[in-house]
Design a protein around this motif. Structure first.
Motif, PDB file in Angstrom:
ATOM      1  N   GLU A 175       0.814  -1.217   0.000  1.00 38.37           N
ATOM      2  CA  GLU A 175       0.000   0.000   0.000  1.00 38.37           C
ATOM      3  C   GLU A 175       0.851   1.272   0.000  1.00 38.37           C
ATOM      4  O   GLU A 175       0.364   2.360  -0.291  1.00 38.37           O
ATOM      5  N   HIS A 176       2.142   1.143   0.291  1.00 37.11           N
ATOM      6  CA  HIS A 176       3.040   2.305   0.326  1.00 37.11           C
ATOM      7  C   HIS A 176       3.615   2.663  -1.039  1.00 37.11           C
ATOM      8  O   HIS A 176       4.178   3.749  -1.192  1.00 37.11           O
ATOM      9  N   PHE A 177       3.487   1.769  -2.044  1.00 39.07           N
ATOM     10  CA  PHE A 177       4.252   1.911  -3.281  1.00 39.07           C
ATOM     11  C   PHE A 177       3.389   2.343  -4.461  1.00 39.07           C
ATOM     12  O   PHE A 177       2.234   1.912  -4.588  1.00 39.07           O
ATOM     13  N   PRO A 178       3.960   3.121  -5.411  1.00 39.44           N
ATOM     14  CA  PRO A 178       3.308   3.309  -6.704  1.00 39.44           C
ATOM     15  C   PRO A 178       3.394   2.026  -7.527  1.00 39.44           C
ATOM     16  O   PRO A 178       4.160   1.118  -7.204  1.00 39.44           O
ATOM     17  N   ARG A 179       2.648   1.974  -8.601  1.00 41.43           N
ATOM     18  CA  ARG A 179       2.469   0.727  -9.353  1.00 41.43           C
ATOM     19  C   ARG A 179       3.790   0.164  -9.888  1.00 41.43           C
ATOM     20  O   ARG A 179       4.020  -1.055  -9.837  1.00 41.43           O
ATOM     21  N   ASP A 180       4.667   1.011 -10.404  1.00 48.35           N
ATOM     22  CA  ASP A 180       5.907   0.491 -10.971  1.00 48.35           C
ATOM     23  C   ASP A 180       6.803  -0.109  -9.891  1.00 48.35           C
ATOM     24  O   ASP A 180       7.499  -1.104 -10.127  1.00 48.35           O
ATOM     25  N   VAL A 181       6.776   0.477  -8.691  1.00 44.35           N
ATOM     26  CA  VAL A 181       7.569  -0.068  -7.587  1.00 44.35           C
ATOM     27  C   VAL A 181       6.975  -1.385  -7.105  1.00 44.35           C
ATOM     28  O   VAL A 181       7.708  -2.327  -6.770  1.00 44.35           O
ATOM     29  N   ILE A 182       5.651  -1.463  -7.071  1.00 39.55           N
ATOM     30  CA  ILE A 182       5.002  -2.736  -6.722  1.00 39.55           C
ATOM     31  C   ILE A 182       5.446  -3.833  -7.675  1.00 39.55           C
ATOM     32  O   ILE A 182       5.755  -4.957  -7.267  1.00 39.55           O
ATOM     33  N   HIS A 183       5.479  -3.508  -8.974  1.00 45.07           N
ATOM     34  CA  HIS A 183       5.904  -4.482  -9.979  1.00 45.07           C
ATOM     35  C   HIS A 183       7.325  -4.961  -9.700  1.00 45.07           C
ATOM     36  O   HIS A 183       7.590  -6.172  -9.668  1.00 45.07           O
ATOM     37  N   ASP A 184       8.239  -4.020  -9.481  1.00 40.28           N
ATOM     38  CA  ASP A 184       9.629  -4.388  -9.209  1.00 40.28           C
ATOM     39  C   ASP A 184       9.742  -5.200  -7.915  1.00 40.28           C
ATOM     40  O   ASP A 184      10.521  -6.165  -7.842  1.00 40.28           O
ATOM     41  N   TYR A 185       8.993  -4.792  -6.894  1.00 37.97           N
ATOM     42  CA  TYR A 185       9.000  -5.502  -5.610  1.00 37.97           C
ATOM     43  C   TYR A 185       8.566  -6.956  -5.784  1.00 37.97           C
ATOM     44  O   TYR A 185       9.216  -7.884  -5.281  1.00 37.97           O
ATOM     45  N   LEU A 186       7.486  -7.169  -6.510  1.00 38.09           N
ATOM     46  CA  LEU A 186       6.970  -8.524  -6.693  1.00 38.09           C
ATOM     47  C   LEU A 186       7.877  -9.348  -7.613  1.00 38.09           C
ATOM     48  O   LEU A 186       8.057 -10.556  -7.401  1.00 38.09           O
ATOM     49  N   VAL A 187       8.449  -8.709  -8.632  1.00 37.34           N
ATOM     50  CA  VAL A 187       9.383  -9.408  -9.522  1.00 37.34           C
ATOM     51  C   VAL A 187      10.593  -9.905  -8.737  1.00 37.34           C
ATOM     52  O   VAL A 187      11.038 -11.050  -8.883  1.00 37.34           O
ATOM     53  N   GLU A 188      11.148  -9.052  -7.884  1.00 39.45           N
ATOM     54  CA  GLU A 188      12.292  -9.445  -7.080  1.00 39.45           C
ATOM     55  C   GLU A 188      11.912 -10.507  -6.045  1.00 39.45           C
ATOM     56  O   GLU A 188      12.695 -11.423  -5.769  1.00 39.45           O
ATOM     57  N   THR A 189      10.723 -10.399  -5.488  1.00 42.22           N
ATOM     58  CA  THR A 189      10.246 -11.437  -4.567  1.00 42.22           C
ATOM     59  C   THR A 189      10.195 -12.775  -5.270  1.00 42.22           C
ATOM     60  O   THR A 189      10.641 -13.801  -4.739  1.00 42.22           O
ATOM     61  N   ALA A 190       9.646 -12.788  -6.490  1.00 39.70           N
ATOM     62  CA  ALA A 190       9.578 -14.029  -7.265  1.00 39.70           C
ATOM     63  C   ALA A 190      10.978 -14.542  -7.599  1.00 39.70           C
ATOM     64  O   ALA A 190      11.240 -15.751  -7.548  1.00 39.70           O
ATOM     65  N   ARG A 191      11.883 -13.646  -7.933  1.00 39.02           N
ATOM     66  CA  ARG A 191      13.240 -14.065  -8.313  1.00 39.02           C
ATOM     67  C   ARG A 191      13.948 -14.805  -7.191  1.00 39.02           C
ATOM     68  O   ARG A 191      14.618 -15.818  -7.424  1.00 39.02           O
ATOM     69  N   VAL A 192      13.837 -14.315  -5.960  1.00 40.40           N
ATOM     70  CA  VAL A 192      14.580 -14.926  -4.855  1.00 40.40           C
ATOM     71  C   VAL A 192      13.850 -16.125  -4.253  1.00 40.40           C
ATOM     72  O   VAL A 192      14.388 -16.795  -3.374  1.00 40.40           O
ATOM     73  N   LEU A 193      12.634 -16.427  -4.724  1.00 41.73           N
ATOM     74  CA  LEU A 193      11.931 -17.634  -4.301  1.00 41.73           C
ATOM     75  C   LEU A 193      12.317 -18.810  -5.192  1.00 41.73           C
ATOM     76  O   LEU A 193      12.559 -18.648  -6.396  1.00 41.73           O
ATOM     77  N   LYS A 194      12.350 -19.990  -4.603  1.00 37.47           N
ATOM     78  CA  LYS A 194      12.516 -21.205  -5.396  1.00 37.47           C
ATOM     79  C   LYS A 194      11.257 -21.439  -6.219  1.00 37.47           C
ATOM     80  O   LYS A 194      10.170 -20.956  -5.879  1.00 37.47           O
TER      81      LYS A 194
END
Length: 371
Positions: free
Chosen positions: A165-184
């Motif tokens: 809820e703190h992030f604009p849309r592009d930051v949310i995208h980057d946040y979730l992409v990086e979350t997915a990257r570091v997950l198995k």
């Protein structure tokens, strides 16, 4: 705490090299020659030579936010935080062999509350508002969620509480992409956040809010500290459909969602607990209250925040399992949790979602067009 187990998960956040050398006071990247200082309890792993358009208020105003948040001391998982903790833990089904990541962990409380159930729990946040206990007992990194300092597939599971809820849309995208990257592959993330959707039973929820406003007008208490904490909320994911789309775009498949229609919670947060805090603060003498606040960084907090901090610190001293106060608050926590069990199927703003990293080679989707 900075232990050996953390180092094997790291990569350089600036150039992505895994060729890192650990020294007594810093970690050195052999690829870009950047040094990352080791502080008491955490490593500074912010990317170097990198500028981002968006900076969280928790970073840009870290000192003043710290004064308002009273972040250094930990309390047991009770009330609204307890509901979040219990639901996240149920969703993740944590195991002793799991390596778990708390992405944008704040002071580290949710990580600490779950560390006993897993093999290793790592937290990161760009603001170093870490609790003293987290610094002593938890693997921590100062890091930006858009350039995480961890290797691909480092974690089995992840959690994200009160972040999106703190992030604009592009930051949310980057946040979730990086979350997915570091997950198995097959790894799961449990998220709690908010959209702008109103509950179908919002008129019932608003009864408690109107009652709370009445007490505010009477000068009994205020919501200054809560307003400060939420002052940078954007809620760029306006509906649950937006949340689903953002997860899919990042390579994460929603598995389960539970909505938090806060019928009981609203009464507890807007009336019951605020009245209790007001009563505790008034019962303390002015001299004792002043001494409690003025001994540390809370001296610069607003008057309303100071009153709340005084009350909460007074309560924390009694929050052991041998205290009836603990069990009273635990019972109230279970009452608040009824909102999930009874109304969790009705769409509303607050939500818990469990998402899984999809199989196969992940290729990020393009960002959606701005509305």
């Amino acid at each position: 705490m900075v232990g050996r187990e953390l180092y094997r998960l790291l990569q350089c956040p600036t150039c992505n090299s895994r060729d890192l050398a650990v020294y007594a006071e810093y970690v050195l990247c052999a690829g870009c020659r950047n040094q990352y200082p080791i502080h008491k309890g955490y490593i500074d792993l912010m990317p170097r030579q990198t500028e981002f358009d968006y900076i969280s208020k928790y970073v840009s105003e870290e000192e003043s936010m710290g004064e308002e948040l009273d972040y250094r001391e930990m309390a047991p998982p009770l009330l609204a935080a307890g509901v979040r903790h219990r639901q996240i833990r149920r969703m993740l089904e944590l195991k002793p062999t799991d390596i778990v990541f708390d992405n944008a962990c704040g002071n580290g409380r949710f990580g600490l509350w779950n560390a006993d159930a897993v093999g290793l729990l790592v937290g990161s946040d760009p603001a170093v508002l870490f609790a003293d206990q987290a610094l002593a007992e938890m693997e921590l990194a100062q890091a930006d969620s858009r350039r995480l300092p961890f290797v691909d597939g480092a974690f089995d599971k992840s959690l994200s509480v009160d972040v999106l809820e703190h992030f604009p849309r592009d930051v949310i995208h980057d946040y979730l992409v990086e979350t997915a990257r570091v997950l198995k592959v097959g790894g799961r993330v449990a998220i709690f956040s908010n959209t702008r959707e109103m509950s179908p039973i919002q008129p019932i929820i608003n009864i408690s809010k109107r009652l709370g406003k009445f007490f505010v007008k009477q000068g009994v208490y205020d919501f200054e500290r809560e307003a400060r904490r939420k002052s940078d909320h954007i809620k760029d994911l306006k509906t649950w459909d937006d949340v689903e789309a953002a997860l899919v775009e990042a390579g994460l498949k929603p598995v389960k969602v539970v909505f938090w229609n806060s019928v009981f919670t609203s009464f507890v947060e807007h009336v019951l607990m605020k009245l209790g805090e007001s009563l505790i603060a008034k019962r303390r003498t002015a001299k004792a209250a002043s001494a409690t606040v003025l001994t540390d960084e809370a001296v610069n907090a607003s008057a309303g925040a100071q009153r709340e901090i005084v009350a909460r610190r007074a309560m924390r001293r009694h929050l052991t399992k041998s205290s009836p106060i603990y069990w009273a608050l635990y019972t109230i926590t279970l009452l608040m949790e009824l909102d999930l069990w009874l109304f969790g199927w009705m769409r509303t703003g607050p939500y818990f979602v469990l998402a899984e990293k999809v199989e196969g080679r992940y290729v990020p989707a393009p960002l959606p067009a701005e509305e």
